[in-house]
Motif scaffolding. Structure first.
Motif, PDB file in Angstrom:
ATOM      1  N   TYR A   2       0.839  -1.206   0.000  1.00 30.78           N
ATOM      2  CA  TYR A   2       0.000   0.000   0.000  1.00 30.78           C
ATOM      3  C   TYR A   2       0.870   1.251   0.000  1.00 30.78           C
ATOM      4  N   ARG A   3       1.925   1.232   0.770  1.00 32.48           N
ATOM      5  CA  ARG A   3       2.805   2.397   0.870  1.00 32.48           C
ATOM      6  C   ARG A   3       3.484   2.712  -0.461  1.00 32.48           C
ATOM      7  N   VAL A   4       3.759   1.684  -1.249  1.00 27.01           N
ATOM      8  CA  VAL A   4       4.379   1.903  -2.556  1.00 27.01           C
ATOM      9  C   VAL A   4       3.407   2.641  -3.474  1.00 27.01           C
ATOM     10  N   LYS A   5       2.147   2.240  -3.435  1.00 24.99           N
ATOM     11  CA  LYS A   5       1.130   2.868  -4.290  1.00 24.99           C
ATOM     12  C   LYS A   5       0.710   4.239  -3.773  1.00 24.99           C
ATOM     13  N   HIS A   6       0.843   4.471  -2.470  1.00 29.11           N
ATOM     14  CA  HIS A   6       0.398   5.721  -1.849  1.00 29.11           C
ATOM     15  C   HIS A   6       1.499   6.278  -0.953  1.00 29.11           C
ATOM     16  N   PRO A   7       2.592   6.775  -1.545  1.00 30.23           N
ATOM     17  CA  PRO A   7       3.736   7.225  -0.737  1.00 30.23           C
ATOM     18  C   PRO A   7       3.445   8.462   0.106  1.00 30.23           C
ATOM     19  N   ASN A   8       2.392   9.202  -0.199  1.00 29.73           N
ATOM     20  CA  ASN A   8       2.079  10.421   0.550  1.00 29.73           C
ATOM     21  C   ASN A   8       1.294  10.145   1.841  1.00 29.73           C
ATOM     22  N   ILE A   9       0.940   8.904   2.085  1.00 27.78           N
ATOM     23  CA  ILE A   9       0.198   8.551   3.299  1.00 27.78           C
ATOM     24  C   ILE A   9       1.169   7.957   4.319  1.00 27.78           C
ATOM     25  N   GLU A  10       1.104   8.486   5.534  1.00 32.36           N
ATOM     26  CA  GLU A  10       1.987   8.005   6.589  1.00 32.36           C
ATOM     27  C   GLU A  10       1.203   7.175   7.602  1.00 32.36           C
ATOM     28  N   PHE A  11       1.878   6.188   8.176  1.00 38.51           N
ATOM     29  CA  PHE A  11       1.299   5.329   9.200  1.00 38.51           C
ATOM     30  C   PHE A  11       2.095   5.453  10.478  1.00 38.51           C
ATOM     31  N   GLU A  12       1.389   5.460  11.590  1.00 39.99           N
ATOM     32  CA  GLU A  12       2.029   5.346  12.891  1.00 39.99           C
ATOM     33  C   GLU A  12       1.552   4.032  13.486  1.00 39.99           C
ATOM     34  N   ILE A  13       2.462   3.140  13.728  1.00 38.58           N
ATOM     35  CA  ILE A  13       2.142   1.817  14.254  1.00 38.58           C
ATOM     36  C   ILE A  13       2.217   1.850  15.782  1.00 38.58           C
ATOM     37  N   ILE A  14       1.196   1.353  16.425  1.00 33.27           N
ATOM     38  CA  ILE A  14       1.200   1.234  17.878  1.00 33.27           C
ATOM     39  C   ILE A  14       1.691  -0.169  18.211  1.00 33.27           C
ATOM     40  N   SER A  15       2.878  -0.252  18.749  1.00 38.52           N
ATOM     41  CA  SER A  15       3.478  -1.551  19.060  1.00 38.52           C
ATOM     42  C   SER A  15       2.796  -2.179  20.268  1.00 38.52           C
ATOM     43  N   LEU A  16       2.480  -3.448  20.132  1.00 41.65           N
ATOM     44  CA  LEU A  16       1.866  -4.195  21.234  1.00 41.65           C
ATOM     45  C   LEU A  16       2.835  -5.199  21.856  1.00 41.65           C
ATOM     46  N   SER A  17       4.091  -5.195  21.394  1.00 32.90           N
ATOM     47  CA  SER A  17       5.040  -6.210  21.841  1.00 32.90           C
ATOM     48  C   SER A  17       5.233  -6.203  23.352  1.00 32.90           C
ATOM     49  N   GLN A  18       5.315  -5.040  23.976  1.00 32.36           N
ATOM     50  CA  GLN A  18       5.490  -5.003  25.440  1.00 32.36           C
ATOM     51  C   GLN A  18       4.271  -5.574  26.145  1.00 32.36           C
ATOM     52  N   TYR A  19       3.097  -5.387  25.555  1.00 29.20           N
ATOM     53  CA  TYR A  19       1.880  -5.914  26.168  1.00 29.20           C
ATOM     54  C   TYR A  19       1.786  -7.431  26.023  1.00 29.20           C
ATOM     55  N   TYR A  29      -6.181  -4.216  25.827  1.00 27.17           N
ATOM     56  CA  TYR A  29      -6.363  -3.866  24.418  1.00 27.17           C
ATOM     57  C   TYR A  29      -7.381  -2.724  24.291  1.00 27.17           C
ATOM     58  N   ASN A  30      -8.497  -2.818  25.023  1.00 27.94           N
ATOM     59  CA  ASN A  30      -9.520  -1.762  24.990  1.00 27.94           C
ATOM     60  C   ASN A  30      -8.951  -0.436  25.480  1.00 27.94           C
ATOM     61  N   THR A  31      -8.124  -0.478  26.501  1.00 29.05           N
ATOM     62  CA  THR A  31      -7.502   0.746  27.015  1.00 29.05           C
ATOM     63  C   THR A  31      -6.586   1.369  25.970  1.00 29.05           C
ATOM     64  N   ILE A  32      -5.820   0.540  25.286  1.00 27.84           N
ATOM     65  CA  ILE A  32      -4.937   1.032  24.225  1.00 27.84           C
ATOM     66  C   ILE A  32      -5.758   1.703  23.125  1.00 27.84           C
ATOM     67  N   VAL A  33      -6.857   1.070  22.739  1.00 29.60           N
ATOM     68  CA  VAL A  33      -7.719   1.623  21.687  1.00 29.60           C
ATOM     69  C   VAL A  33      -8.324   2.950  22.148  1.00 29.60           C
ATOM     70  N   GLU A  34      -8.801   3.005  23.374  1.00 32.22           N
ATOM     71  CA  GLU A  34      -9.398   4.248  23.897  1.00 32.22           C
ATOM     72  C   GLU A  34      -8.354   5.362  24.010  1.00 32.22           C
ATOM     73  N   THR A  35      -7.143   5.010  24.381  1.00 29.64           N
ATOM     74  CA  THR A  35      -6.078   6.003  24.559  1.00 29.64           C
ATOM     75  C   THR A  35      -5.588   6.554  23.228  1.00 29.64           C
ATOM     76  N   HIS A  36      -5.278   5.666  22.290  1.00 27.22           N
ATOM     77  CA  HIS A  36      -4.664   6.071  21.020  1.00 27.22           C
ATOM     78  C   HIS A  36      -5.672   6.376  19.917  1.00 27.22           C
ATOM     79  N   LYS A  37      -6.890   5.870  20.034  1.00 28.34           N
ATOM     80  CA  LYS A  37      -7.947   6.063  19.039  1.00 28.34           C
ATOM     81  C   LYS A  37      -7.449   5.828  17.600  1.00 28.34           C
ATOM     82  N   PRO A  38      -6.971   4.610  17.331  1.00 31.06           N
ATOM     83  CA  PRO A  38      -6.440   4.319  15.994  1.00 31.06           C
ATOM     84  C   PRO A  38      -7.542   4.292  14.925  1.00 31.06           C
TER      85      PRO A  38
END
Length: 113
Positions: A2-19, A29-38
């Protein structure tokens, strides 16, 4: 891809590895969603989130091209899980099956359940 086709769009990934290390529960998971509102979620409880009104219907955004590229049975399954609305799309699908010898089950009067 997707990024190749749409280079002007940026993504911020919320890492869940520590969780995952600490034990990712539904509450965390619900708290993360409520906090970051992805804008996009991966691996969430579709039925609960749809009944709680946390998702938007994707149907207006699904073009005929997208619809043709996804198995229609999968789309229908996702609509059923979303109480008739399309709240999720799946780029992949993995199915499982169990094969057994019916005649042996019949011979020994074993239930199929």
């Amino acid at each position: 891809m997707y990024r190749v086709k749409h280079p002007n769009i940026e993504f911020e990934i919320i890492s869940l590895s520590q969780y995952y290390k600490e034990g990712l529960t539904r509450e965390i998971y619900n708290t993360i969603v409520e906090t970051h509102k992805p804008d996009l979620l991966y691996g969430f409880d579709l039925e609960s989130y749809s009944t709680e009104g946390k998702l938007i219907d994707l149907e207006p955004f699904v073009t005929k091209e997208i619809s043709k590229s996804i198995n229609q049975y999968i789309l229908e399954y996702l609509r059923v899980k979303g109480s008739g609305r399309l709240y999720a799309l799946s780029p992949t699908f993995a199915g499982k099956a169990l094969f057994y010898n019916k005649s042996i089950f019949d011979q020994y009067a074993i239930s199929y359940h």
